[in-house]
Design an enzyme around this catalytic site. Sequence first.
Site, PDB file in Angstrom:
ATOM      1  CE  LYS A 237      -1.773   2.868   2.890  1.00  0.00           C
ATOM      2  NZ  LYS A 237      -1.883   4.155   2.165  1.00  0.00           N
TER       3      LYS A 237
ATOM      4  CD  GLU B 142      13.845   0.355   8.201  1.00  0.00           C
ATOM      5  OE1 GLU B 142      14.379   1.297   8.816  1.00  0.00           O
ATOM      6  OE2 GLU B 142      14.444  -0.673   7.878  1.00  0.00           O
TER       7      GLU B 142
ATOM      8  CB  CYS C  41      13.280   8.606   7.847  1.00  0.00           C
ATOM      9  SG  CYS C  41      14.202   7.680   6.615  1.00  0.00           S
TER      10      CYS C  41
ATOM     11  CD  GLU D 263      10.514  12.267  11.454  1.00  0.00           C
ATOM     12  OE1 GLU D 263       9.408  11.772  11.744  1.00  0.00           O
ATOM     13  OE2 GLU D 263      11.345  11.691  10.743  1.00  0.00           O
TER      14      GLU D 263
END
Length: 485
Positions: free
Chosen positions: A190, A264, A298, A395
């Site tokens: 997906k 991850e 990331c 983040e």
Amino acid sequence: MLSLDFKSGWNYAPATEDTKHIQLKEQYDLFIDGRFEKPEKGKYFSTINPSNEEHLAKVALADTADVNKAVKAARAAYTNVWSKMPAAERGKYLFRIARLMQERARELAVIETMDGGKPIRESRDIDIPLAANHFFYYAGWADKLQYAFPNRKPQPIGVAGQIIPWNFPLLMAAWKIAPALATGNTVVLKPAETTPLTALKLAEIIQESELPHGVVNIITGAGATGAALVNHPDINKIAFTGSTDVGKLIQKSIAGTPKKLTLELGGKAANIIFEDAPIDQAVEGIINGIFFNQGHVCCAGSRLFIQEGVADIVIRKLKDRMETLIVGNPLDKNTDIGAINSKNQLETINKYLKIGKDEGAELFQSSCDIPKKGFFCRPTLFLNASQSHRIVQEEIFGPVLAVQTFRTVEEVIEKANNTPYGLSAGVWTDKGSKIFNLTTKMRAGVVWANTFNKFDPASPFGGYKESGFGREGGLHGLSAYLNME
Ligand code: NAP
Ligand code: MG
């Protein structure tokens, strides 16, 4: 034609990539069992170009019934065909897919840039070649698994559900699909809601490669589609790349089931510059580390630590270099910083710009103009940031760099490790001994020395702490799709 104006940086004549050769369908259906199928409920959503907010295509919204169909197709393909096929034959399909991706590289790069907003230079030179390289690399391993893991009887796991984010759409699809197929698993993938188009182009390539039906199924949709895949009882493994919050939700929902999991997740990488570093090279590395792909990375180097003796010169050079960065049309080959992926993400970044100012950090942005339409953000520095600031701990996933200084090696290691994340880090110094000292003490999955954001299919990638677990790439990436003794 080139001119330099010290306020607005380098001005180049536009060199926009042609889009005439791009053929997008008006509507994309779900790729299930080797065919494009309409979603059961007949619902579609729009994917747009974030650099001009124009509609690109309608894309099917898969719900639970569609997820069931896709998993059923993947299970049948696993049991009847793929797990029985000689490994060398499996490898041939992967090679074929890799070559077809190379043949259509230009088309894939332009679509990646149109759908996601990243500069064409990156999609053309990094995303697409690396995605094809993942298929080449894992194709070579398909018939050598018993040598990769001697005496451990490697066996496929079964059907893998794979969920990917929007920052490297085709590359993440390749990271997930190539090792799964090489090891004899079948998949349901997906892609993210805002960037489904290159995955759907990959579905066309897969059709062209004549891969047996059902080995790869690609279903589009939003978070609920991902959740339906995670919760499907006939899935043997979930591979997820995305935010730490969703990763935690997934971990909770599969706890107590026999499903395997790799995550991850997010990051807040430290980029550390020592006084003995090659300063110009380091400044270029910092710029690349945080402004590459609009900071939608990331492992972006979003926290900068400068040793005190060189702080003034590094900051001055950083500001000067930021003034020369070109923000704008991602299809222009001169563009350094393209569009933020979505309105939502731009709002998140703007929220953090406000938080940083309210926390007392000093904001510096380049003085460049940004387009009126589309989602854009100027490259940003926060000077005098401190460890407790949210802009240092959380983040942001945008082109925003928080800057701190340090005096000693021990101090910077402690500061760099003081975050819930541990995905990557960078160190800039002339001394090999310092590099080795830091790499052993940094709690980060990847530590780059005198470079940043370098990737290779043979090299494992993954995090510590809240950045997730499991590795992708290299032999580690194979083992995540195998049961072994
Ligand atoms: P996200 O919101 O977590 O979404 C990731 C994927 O999960 C998307 O396909 C999303 O679908 C889907 N999803 C959302 N809710 C779900 C649920 N409840 N169950 C199952 N699937 C669900 O992350 P993002 O904002 O797209 O991506 C940015 C994040 O990814 C950042 O935190 C970044 O650090 C991380 N990232 C990590 C790595 C790594 O290798 N460690 C690499 C790239 C990105 P929709 O998009 O359709 O909602
Ligand atoms: Mg889009």
